[in-house]
Design an enzyme around this catalytic site. Structure first.
Site, PDB file in Angstrom:
ATOM      1  N   ARG A 142      -9.963  16.876  -9.828  1.00  0.00           N
ATOM      2  CA  ARG A 142      -9.554  18.253 -10.155  1.00  0.00           C
ATOM      3  C   ARG A 142      -9.822  19.207  -8.976  1.00  0.00           C
ATOM      4  O   ARG A 142     -10.248  20.345  -9.189  1.00  0.00           O
ATOM      5  CB  ARG A 142     -10.242  18.780 -11.412  1.00  0.00           C
ATOM      6  CG  ARG A 142     -10.305  17.806 -12.579  1.00  0.00           C
ATOM      7  CD  ARG A 142      -8.957  17.458 -13.115  1.00  0.00           C
ATOM      8  NE  ARG A 142      -9.068  16.430 -14.150  1.00  0.00           N
ATOM      9  CZ  ARG A 142      -8.041  15.749 -14.644  1.00  0.00           C
ATOM     10  NH1 ARG A 142      -6.827  15.975 -14.202  1.00  0.00           N
ATOM     11  NH2 ARG A 142      -8.203  14.853 -15.564  1.00  0.00           N
ATOM     12  N   GLU A 144      -8.626  24.020 -13.601  1.00  0.00           N
ATOM     13  CA  GLU A 144      -8.002  22.783 -14.080  1.00  0.00           C
ATOM     14  C   GLU A 144      -6.880  23.041 -15.088  1.00  0.00           C
ATOM     15  O   GLU A 144      -5.747  22.626 -14.899  1.00  0.00           O
ATOM     16  CB  GLU A 144      -9.074  21.887 -14.697  1.00  0.00           C
ATOM     17  CG  GLU A 144      -8.516  20.610 -15.273  1.00  0.00           C
ATOM     18  CD  GLU A 144      -9.597  19.734 -15.894  1.00  0.00           C
ATOM     19  OE1 GLU A 144     -10.785  20.058 -15.779  1.00  0.00           O
ATOM     20  OE2 GLU A 144      -9.217  18.714 -16.510  1.00  0.00           O
ATOM     21  N   ASP A 204     -12.574  21.771 -23.980  1.00  0.00           N
ATOM     22  CA  ASP A 204     -12.641  21.420 -22.560  1.00  0.00           C
ATOM     23  C   ASP A 204     -11.943  22.474 -21.698  1.00  0.00           C
ATOM     24  O   ASP A 204     -10.825  22.257 -21.243  1.00  0.00           O
ATOM     25  CB  ASP A 204     -11.967  20.051 -22.351  1.00  0.00           C
ATOM     26  CG  ASP A 204     -12.176  19.510 -20.945  1.00  0.00           C
ATOM     27  OD1 ASP A 204     -12.973  20.092 -20.205  1.00  0.00           O
ATOM     28  OD2 ASP A 204     -11.535  18.501 -20.605  1.00  0.00           O
ATOM     29  N   GLU A 239     -16.057   9.889 -22.031  1.00  0.00           N
ATOM     30  CA  GLU A 239     -14.831   9.519 -21.321  1.00  0.00           C
ATOM     31  C   GLU A 239     -14.991   8.211 -20.555  1.00  0.00           C
ATOM     32  O   GLU A 239     -14.618   8.090 -19.394  1.00  0.00           O
ATOM     33  CB  GLU A 239     -14.393  10.658 -20.385  1.00  0.00           C
ATOM     34  CG  GLU A 239     -14.129  11.956 -21.135  1.00  0.00           C
ATOM     35  CD  GLU A 239     -13.584  13.083 -20.275  1.00  0.00           C
ATOM     36  OE1 GLU A 239     -13.935  13.166 -19.092  1.00  0.00           O
ATOM     37  OE2 GLU A 239     -12.814  13.891 -20.817  1.00  0.00           O
ATOM     38  N   GLU A 286     -21.845  25.757 -18.959  1.00  0.00           N
ATOM     39  CA  GLU A 286     -20.996  25.190 -17.903  1.00  0.00           C
ATOM     40  C   GLU A 286     -19.666  25.931 -17.911  1.00  0.00           C
ATOM     41  O   GLU A 286     -18.962  25.973 -18.922  1.00  0.00           O
ATOM     42  CB  GLU A 286     -20.793  23.686 -18.134  1.00  0.00           C
ATOM     43  CG  GLU A 286     -19.955  23.054 -17.029  1.00  0.00           C
ATOM     44  CD  GLU A 286     -19.878  21.525 -17.108  1.00  0.00           C
ATOM     45  OE1 GLU A 286     -20.843  20.888 -17.547  1.00  0.00           O
ATOM     46  OE2 GLU A 286     -18.825  20.993 -16.718  1.00  0.00           O
ATOM     47  N   GLU A 307      -2.410  33.221 -20.405  1.00  0.00           N
ATOM     48  CA  GLU A 307      -2.568  32.759 -21.788  1.00  0.00           C
ATOM     49  C   GLU A 307      -1.263  32.933 -22.557  1.00  0.00           C
ATOM     50  O   GLU A 307      -0.865  32.072 -23.340  1.00  0.00           O
ATOM     51  CB  GLU A 307      -3.687  33.548 -22.478  1.00  0.00           C
ATOM     52  CG  GLU A 307      -3.914  33.134 -23.921  1.00  0.00           C
ATOM     53  CD  GLU A 307      -4.978  33.964 -24.633  1.00  0.00           C
ATOM     54  OE1 GLU A 307      -5.168  35.139 -24.246  1.00  0.00           O
ATOM     55  OE2 GLU A 307      -5.607  33.453 -25.572  1.00  0.00           O
TER      56      GLU A 307
END
Ligand code: GCV
Length: 707
Positions: A173, A403, A375, A296, A397, A520
């Protein structure tokens, strides 16, 4: 005590030559220094204080004045930089009570023996460096610094960035070139860019950098790799940046040659201890590890029937004697969920895994929680886990790397979104906005803070899109002080990056502040998630890709309606993970805010929003409005032509034109899909009649680029 008066070293500011963006917000080429001293005195022997003094000398370098080394306080006006104990020896009357905690700083002007001094004081040497950058930022923004009395304290001890760099030099990414740290399986020979990055990070008060992908190669902690890491730590050290690395749970097997990596196996514990000891032998100020496990496809404690706390603790114990920190990521979920199961819900995962483990972690473990439960989507609610671990230190985070938010090809200033999350009240223990929880205030935790994925690359301007640097700047500023507003941050950044011309500052701030909503509106309506290609590169429209697979980024759109039912009453029960007050905001359709409606509820397309529009009409309108507003960004930018340098003007213009075209591609793909699926007409008649309707995306993009 050593007192070093530094000559102003350079006659011409080397940064004025070109505007490549390499200096970010540290251009130092618009400084009005008339009434300021020409002397910089660094007190003490710290290298970080010396870095601070050099930065000041360099920045004010158009007023050279050689003074050489002085044995005592200069008898004329000067900047005096140092840690508290050194400064107090020179100015014994300073009130100790004003001294800030942690890496805070104190800027103060004083008069003594007929001279005036601009004191930059830190409890730590990092504080001195941060105070110096703060002083320079004020000068660059043409603020009055003739009299100073300002004390600033960081919100939290952990203010890190994370880079997802692989040892072969690629970046997961990453959108701005190859790794500044690694190439071809080794640390780069030339670490000039690492030191320059350290400077940028220090100027926004970042104090740690985890340099490799959380999908970590076990080799990062192999014995032959540690000396290479030490070279990176050396490059960061003058800037007060602690090196950290991401580690893979299977390292004791892969690197250590053990038969197991079971966290409860004593040999595994001994291996982690030996590894940590060796790292600290070579890098005494090493920050710690970041861990992604059981996520993942990564290895993890579940392979031995162990928990996240077993895994975190075995590593944390190895770090503890050295004061290292273990950041354990809460991004743990099953990516083989059954999409036919209407009760299955990826959003529940972090809380379901970690809430039962609250209080079971060593005190140097910090649970690193993505801001939302899925995510890094363009809109998510705050993760409920923030409100559910009173006995565990937490960090939030964030993701500077865009991304899901346009991959640095679209302008999306993320500070307004981060502010909404940080300011969101979890209603768990009185003072309980997310920013108060993660900074340790709500539950009086000793650790806590921030970590953001940044993924800078070798591109000269670090993040490819010149305006994307506002996100890195904004992240650092919010980690330092989450009470700052997005408006203040955008204005600061625009001034520092493009100069103080009021029209330029106003235009750029306005563009930044509107950009998240614009993006958005053409990519992710009403909290449905970014309607992108989630199975590929997470770029461009891909409405169907979210469905009928195990990844759990479902929006459940079919011919009747759309949205995930996450209610307690009829849905997955996700809403029940929040405190009762927050549940009340989300559980009923009547209370749920429009912007998160489809995250929380499944409704028919004809459902009427608080705005008065139906869901389907909102989807049509927002996509048309968003594409139009993306085109307006081009016009707004054109108004600064001639008022900033041509290099960055043309670079941004090209990107904004592309964005405007790509917004049309998004718009047409999404409205077409929903029209075909729902069979409901756009009441404004555009969906069938739009002028670019049916053109292939490449045609739209190239026509936009020609505008
Ligand atoms: C580093 C998302 C990204 C992955 C990333 C992961 C994570 O799934 O697409 O590239 O892996 O998040 O945060 O661990």
């Amino acid at each position: 005590m050593a007192l070093l008066c530094l000559a102003l070293l350079v006659a011409i500011c080397p940064m004025c030559a070109g505007e490549t963006g390499a200096e970010g917000w540290l251009r130092h080429n618009d400084l009005t220094t008339g009434s300021l001293p020409t002397l910089v005195a660094a007190v003490g022997s710290s290298n970080v204080v010396r870095t601070a003094a050099n930065e000041l000398v360099h920045a004010l370098g158009n007023r050279p004045k050689a003074e050489g080394v002085a044995a005592q306080l200069p008898a004329k006006d000067a900047f005096v930089l140092g840690t508290w104990k050194d400064i107090l020896a020179l100015f014994p009357d300073l009130p100790a009570a004003r001294l800030p905690a942690g890496d805070g700083f104190w800027l103060r002007t004083v008069r003594s023996h007929g001279a005036k001094y601009w004191l930059v004081i830190g409890r730590t040497d990092r504080g001195v460096l941060y105070g110096t950058f703060s002083l320079l930022a004020r000068i660059a923004q043409q603020k009055d610094v003739t009299t100073l009395e300002d004390v600033q304290t960081p919100s939290a001890p952990i203010r890190w960035v994370s880079e997802w760099d692989n040892l072969d030099g690629s970046i997961e990414r990453g959108y701005a070139g190859r790794s500044i740290f690694f190439d071809n399986g080794a640390v780069r020979a030339d670490l000039t860019r690492v030191a320059q990055y350290g400077r940028l990070l220090a100027s926004i008060e970042i104090n740690g950098c985890a340099i490799n992908n959380v999908n970590a190669s076990p080799r990062i902690v192999a014995p032959e790799f540690i000396p290479q890491l030490a070279r990176i730590a050396d490059a960061f050290r003058p800037w007060g940046i602690k090196l950290a690395v991401s580690v893979d749970m299977s390292s004791p097997m892969v690197v250590g040659g053990l038969k197991t990596f079971d966290p409860l196996d004593p040999q595994v514990a001994a291996w982690w201890q030996r590894t940590a000891d060796e790292i600290y032998k070579q890098i005494p100020d090493f920050g710690g590890f970041v861990v992604k496990a059981d996520s993942e496809g990564r290895s993890g404690p579940s392979q031995y029937g162990r928990t996240a706390s077993d895994a975190a603790n075995v590593i944390a114990r190895a770090l503890k004697p050295h004061h290292g920190i273990l950041m354990y990521r809460a991004f743990v979920y099953n990516h083989h969920l059954d999409w036919r199961d209407m009760k299955a819900d990826r959003a529940r995962a972090a809380y379901d895994y970690f809430h039962p483990l609250d209080g079971k972690f060593e005190d140097n473990v910090v649970i690193q929680i993505k801001y939302g439960p899925i995510d890094f989507q363009v809109r998510e609610p705050a993760s409920p886990l923030f409100g559910a671990m009173p006995n565990t230190s937490q960090a939030i985070e964030l993701q500077v790397t865009q991304e899901y938010t346009g991959q640095q090809r679209h302008l999306v200033f993320l500070a307004p979104m981060w502010k909404e999350i940080l300011d969101f009240d979890m209603h768990v223990n009185g003072v309980s906005a997310v920013k108060q929880i993660v900074t340790g205030k709500t539950w009086r935790r000793p650790l806590g803070g921030f970590n953001a994925v940044v993924n800078v690359g070798l591109d000269e301007n670090w993040l490819a899109h010149p305006l994307a640097m506002a996100n890195l700047y904004g992240y650092g500023r919010l980690a330092w002080n989450p009470n700052l507003s997005a408006e203040v941050i955008s204005e600061e950044w625009a001034r520092l990056t493009f100069g103080n011309n009021p029209q330029v500052v106003l235009t750029i701030s306005k563009m930044l502040l509107s950009s998240w909503h614009i993006y958005e509106s053409y990519t992710g309506p009403l909290g449905a998630g970014t309607l992108t290609d989630i199975l590929g590169d997470h770029y461009g429209p891909g409405v169907e890709s979210s469905e009928r697979n195990g990844w759990g980024q479902w929006h459940r759109a079919d011919e009747h309606g759309m949205g995930m039912d996450r209610t307690v009453a009829t849905g997955t029960g996700f809403i029940g993970q929040y405190s009762p007050e927050v549940q009340k905001k989300y559980e009923t359709l009547a209370a749920c805010p429009d912007e998160l409606l489809l995250f929380m509820h499944h409704v028919p397309y004809t459902y009427v929003l608080h705005s008065g529009k139906t869901v389907i009409q909102h989807i049509y309108d927002s996509h048309y409005d968003g594409a139009e507003q993306a085109a307006e960004l081009v016009t707004q930018w054109q108004s600064v032509k001639g008022q900033i340098d041509d290099e960055r003007y043309e670079d941004v213009l090209k990107r904004l034109r592309y964005q405007a075209g790509h917004a049309i591609v998004w718009r047409d793909a999404v409205v077409n899909w929903f029209f075909k699926t729902s069979g409901i007409r756009d009441e404004k008649g555009r969906v069938q009649a739009g002028s670019v309707w049916g053109q292939p995306p490449s045609a739209v993009l190239s026509s936009a680029a020609r505008q």
